[in-house]
Design a protein around this motif. Structure first.
Motif, PDB file in Angstrom:
ATOM      1  N   TYR A   1     -59.116   7.527   0.283  1.00 19.00           N
ATOM      2  CA  TYR A   1     -59.632   6.185   0.622  1.00 19.00           C
ATOM      3  C   TYR A   1     -58.998   5.788   2.463  1.00 19.00           C
ATOM      4  CZ  TYR A   1     -54.709   3.944   0.736  1.00 19.00           C
ATOM      5  OH  TYR A   1     -53.697   3.564   0.844  1.00 19.00           O
ATOM      6  N   GLU A   2     -59.797   4.856   2.920  1.00 26.41           N
ATOM      7  CA  GLU A   2     -59.508   4.775   4.215  1.00 26.41           C
ATOM      8  C   GLU A   2     -58.859   3.118   4.309  1.00 26.41           C
ATOM      9  OE1 GLU A   2     -63.027   5.527   6.592  1.00 26.41           O
ATOM     10  OE2 GLU A   2     -63.465   3.506   6.120  1.00 26.41           O
ATOM     11  N   GLN A   3     -57.956   3.037   5.391  1.00 24.76           N
ATOM     12  CA  GLN A   3     -57.496   1.659   5.543  1.00 24.76           C
ATOM     13  C   GLN A   3     -57.255   1.494   7.126  1.00 24.76           C
ATOM     14  OE1 GLN A   3     -53.601   1.081   4.182  1.00 24.76           O
ATOM     15  NE2 GLN A   3     -52.999   3.404   4.601  1.00 24.76           N
ATOM     16  N   TYR A   4     -57.064   0.184   7.321  1.00 22.41           N
ATOM     17  CA  TYR A   4     -57.128  -0.176   8.919  1.00 22.41           C
ATOM     18  C   TYR A   4     -56.045  -0.677   9.099  1.00 22.41           C
ATOM     19  CZ  TYR A   4     -62.166   0.645   9.252  1.00 22.41           C
ATOM     20  OH  TYR A   4     -63.107   1.244   9.472  1.00 22.41           O
ATOM     21  N   HIS A   5     -55.114  -0.339  10.065  1.00 26.50           N
ATOM     22  CA  HIS A   5     -53.913  -0.807  10.503  1.00 26.50           C
ATOM     23  C   HIS A   5     -53.897  -1.339  12.026  1.00 26.50           C
ATOM     24  CE1 HIS A   5     -51.717   1.165   7.303  1.00 26.50           C
ATOM     25  NE2 HIS A   5     -51.997   2.233   7.531  1.00 26.50           N
TER      26      HIS A   5
ATOM     27  N   HIS B   1     -61.144  -4.807   5.094  1.00 30.26           N
ATOM     28  CA  HIS B   1     -61.503  -3.767   4.087  1.00 30.26           C
ATOM     29  C   HIS B   1     -61.892  -2.392   4.454  1.00 30.26           C
ATOM     30  CE1 HIS B   1     -64.802  -5.937   3.370  1.00 30.26           C
ATOM     31  NE2 HIS B   1     -64.333  -6.858   2.820  1.00 30.26           N
ATOM     32  N   GLY B   2     -61.309  -1.372   4.094  1.00 31.25           N
ATOM     33  CA  GLY B   2     -61.928  -0.004   4.368  1.00 31.25           C
ATOM     34  C   GLY B   2     -62.607   0.294   2.837  1.00 31.25           C
ATOM     35  N   LEU B   3     -62.954   1.599   2.873  1.00 27.31           N
ATOM     36  CA  LEU B   3     -63.732   2.105   1.760  1.00 27.31           C
ATOM     37  C   LEU B   3     -63.083   3.157   1.029  1.00 27.31           C
ATOM     38  CD1 LEU B   3     -66.870   3.377   3.866  1.00 27.31           C
ATOM     39  CD2 LEU B   3     -66.783   1.459   2.492  1.00 27.31           C
ATOM     40  N   THR B   4     -63.460   3.409  -0.316  1.00 27.19           N
ATOM     41  CA  THR B   4     -62.900   4.455  -1.095  1.00 27.19           C
ATOM     42  C   THR B   4     -63.824   5.492  -1.155  1.00 27.19           C
ATOM     43  OG1 THR B   4     -63.609   3.391  -3.361  1.00 27.19           O
ATOM     44  CG2 THR B   4     -61.357   3.008  -2.506  1.00 27.19           C
ATOM     45  N   MET B   5     -63.555   6.637  -1.342  1.00 30.29           N
ATOM     46  CA  MET B   5     -64.399   7.818  -1.516  1.00 30.29           C
ATOM     47  C   MET B   5     -63.979   8.577  -2.687  1.00 30.29           C
ATOM     48  SD  MET B   5     -63.217   7.658   1.976  1.00 30.29           S
ATOM     49  CE  MET B   5     -63.962   6.884   3.288  1.00 30.29           C
TER      50      MET B   5
ATOM     51  N   THR C   1     -57.301   7.747   7.164  1.00 27.80           N
ATOM     52  CA  THR C   1     -58.026   8.207   5.912  1.00 27.80           C
ATOM     53  C   THR C   1     -56.917   8.640   5.096  1.00 27.80           C
ATOM     54  OG1 THR C   1     -60.002   8.823   7.207  1.00 27.80           O
ATOM     55  CG2 THR C   1     -59.575   9.715   5.051  1.00 27.80           C
ATOM     56  N   ASN C   2     -56.530   8.333   3.902  1.00 32.46           N
ATOM     57  CA  ASN C   2     -55.572   8.907   3.054  1.00 32.46           C
ATOM     58  C   ASN C   2     -56.073   9.718   1.653  1.00 32.46           C
ATOM     59  OD1 ASN C   2     -54.886   5.643   3.673  1.00 32.46           O
ATOM     60  ND2 ASN C   2     -53.316   6.955   4.438  1.00 32.46           N
ATOM     61  N   THR C   3     -55.528  10.479   1.449  1.00 30.00           N
ATOM     62  CA  THR C   3     -55.778  11.351   0.325  1.00 30.00           C
ATOM     63  C   THR C   3     -54.442  11.499  -0.547  1.00 30.00           C
ATOM     64  OG1 THR C   3     -57.449  12.658   1.557  1.00 30.00           O
ATOM     65  CG2 THR C   3     -56.945  13.442  -0.685  1.00 30.00           C
TER      66      THR C   3
END
Ligand code: NAD
Length: 517
Positions: free
Chosen positions: A152-156, A138-142, A498-500
């Protein structure tokens, strides 16, 4: 088959692991193919030829890369927990093959049978760890600075991971990388050490069975066999986003530059020059056990082997005498026989380096306490068995500054406070493992503080040797800076994004910038 191999059931182990007299050295799972020259694997235990392996040619390497890149396209689409299930099954297969694989590790590499089994156990442990991890990538949400925005950020999955490994952990290092890479959705191409190719084939056969049983593409795990030239094909290949390389600092410097030249990522696990600090508050019995196991275990061929003991002058003579007495008890011989403490070095070349290191030490002013020697006669026919040595030295000696991959322990004296010992401990180019033996809380905490040990691993009242898979493993400075195995080491096997997301009806820009049309 030789007497030792027959006596200890090596033939049965080889059969169980699918090793033949001549083996294909290139494999993409069920398809094994090879057209290259031959690599011969001799046992340092008795000097006998175990089996032959065909080297991977440049043309075969291309076939492997094609299979791996294709397999990645579909493997990354399988949900991570299902990939974890594959790794769980792999762990189960390892449990069934633990005895056979442990024996092969011991016979091909020369470490004790107990350590051979221990290495396979580490493989099983990292599989268990990776299975749990497969549900925790898991990544984080900001909080976004803009209204009606979510960030948030995610890992691929990353792609093809190239694994280059050293001879001294011929199976576990691959498993540390592979188990994590697989749950992360990557595929692997492994080049084992040219000194332990059969361990590579055995591991590949076990994982290939699991892939086949699950009808998965065979390119998910690939094996190539050869020397450094084959390693260079991997490091130069821009289809491989991550190279995980374990070996000497000399090798790591070349690999790092080659991979950086194409802006790839490298995870480097290189040489160590590990020390134990022994303060006046140390428990002497624990110190002697930790130091002797650290210095002579695996015949001094662990990256975490204890090479230097930094002892306070007030207890120096006592420690010295106890160590010399302990070394007289060491039984050196066939590592498959559990009554022996010390097995052989990997080959004659390593024996020569050990002899040269002792000679260089003498020329620099070392004083020998337990002399080194190459053992000969019955049981030592391979020419790879040496007497572990203890030498009094100074940290400034060139030979003490280098990692000699053999059982040579340097005793260094310090006076005054523990800060002086820490300064000596840190005054080498390498930064892998370190330890302090003390019952003094202040000394222990200082050793672990920002002004304390500069190593990737710092232990209190434990030796330098060995580590549990739950923690991130690796070292600083010339040890390369990589981390693998536990904790959040998995992140290097993935790409972070990182996704916005704007769920509003206007387009506010970041940093308050206005752009009105
Ligand atoms: P090595 O450097 O001789 O070889 C390691 C691997 O690198 C082999 O597979 C080899 O073929 C390959 N290689 C060598 N030169 C290369 C190049 N230019 N390009 C690509 N690949 C290349 O090491 P070794 O003698 O097998 O192992 C002993 C060393 O490994 C010691 O220094 C030890 O401390 C280190 N080691 C470190 C760790 C760690 O986790 N830090 C673990 C095990 C071993």
């Amino acid at each position: 088959m030789t007497t030792i191999a027959i006596q200890f059931g090596i033939k049965e182990a080889l059969t169980q692991l699918g090793i033949r007299e001549v083996n294909e050295g290139t494999s993409t799972g069920k398809s094994s193919f090879s057209s290259g020259a031959i690599l011969e694997s001799y046992s340092p235990v008795d000097g006998q030829l175990i089996a032959k392996v065909k080297k991977t040619s440049a043309a075969d390497y291309e076939k492997v890369m094609q299979a791996a890149t294709e397999a990645f396209q579909s493997f990354r689409l399988i949900p991570a927990p299902q990939r974890g299930e594959i790794v769980r099954q792999f762990g189960e297969k390892l449990r069934k093959n633990k005895e056979a694989l442990g024996k092969l590790v011991s016979y091909e590499m020369g470490k004790s049978l107990q350590e051979g089994y221990g290495e396979v156990q580490e493989m099983i442990d990292i599989c268990d760890f990776a299975v749990g991890l497969s549900r925790q990538l898991h990544g984080l949400t900001m909080h976004s600075e803009r209204p009606n925005h979510r960030m948030y950020e995610q890992y691929h999955s990353l792609g093809v991971v190239g694994i280059i490994s050293a001879f001294n952990f011929p199976v576990a290092v691959w498993a540390w990388n592979t188990a994590l890479a697989l749950v992360c959705g990557d595929v692997c191409v492994w080049k084992p050490s040219e000194k332990t190719p059969l361990c590579g084939i055995a591991c590949q056969n076990i994982l290939a069975q699991v892939l086949q049983e699950n009808k998965l593409p065979e390119g998910i795990s690939c094996l190539i066999n050869g020397d450094y030239k084959l390693g260079e094909l991997l490091t130069k290949d821009s289809r491989i986003p991550l190279i995980s390389a374990t070996g000497s600092t000399r090798m790591g410097k070349i690999v790092a530059q080659t991979v950086a030249a194409r802006l790839g990522k490298s995870l480097l696990e290189l040489g160590g020059n590990n020390a134990i600090i022994v303060t006046p508050d140390a428990d002497i019995k624990m110190t002697i056990i930790g130091a002797v196991f650290g210095a002579v275990g695996t015949a001094g061929q662990r990256c975490t082997s204890t090479r230097r003991l930094i002892i306070h002058e007030s207890i120096y003579d006592k420690i010295k005498e106890s160590l010399v007495a302990a070394y007289q008890q060491l039984r050196i011989g066939n590592p498959l026989d559990e009554k022996n403490h010390v097995g052989p070095l990997i080959d004659i070349d390593a024996v020569e380096k050990y002899g040269k290191a002792l000679e260089k030490g003498i020329s620099e002013g070392t004083k020998i306490l337990v002399d080194g020697a190459v053992l000969s006669g019955a049981g030592y026919e391979s020419g790879c068995y040496v007497q572990p040595a203890i030498v009094e030295a100074d940290n400034s000696f060139e030979i003490v500054q280098q990692e000699t991959f053999a059982p040579i322990l340097y005793l260094l004296k310090y006076s005054g406070t523990v800060e002086n010992a820490i300064a000596i401990q840190n005054n080498v180019a390498q930064g892998l493992s370190s330890a302090i033996m003390t019952n003094n809380l202040r000394e222990a905490e200082l050793f672990l503080s920002v002004t304390g040990s500069d190593c990737g691993i710092a232990n209190v009242n434990i030796g330098t040797s060995g580590a549990e898979i739950g923690g991130a493993f690796g070292g600083e400075k010339e040890t390369g800076g990589g981390r693998e195995s536990g904790s959040d080491a998995w992140k290097v096997y993935m790409r972070r994004q990182t996704n916005t997301i704007n769920y509003g009806s206007s387009l506010p820009l970041a940093q308050g910038i206005k752009f009105d049309l």
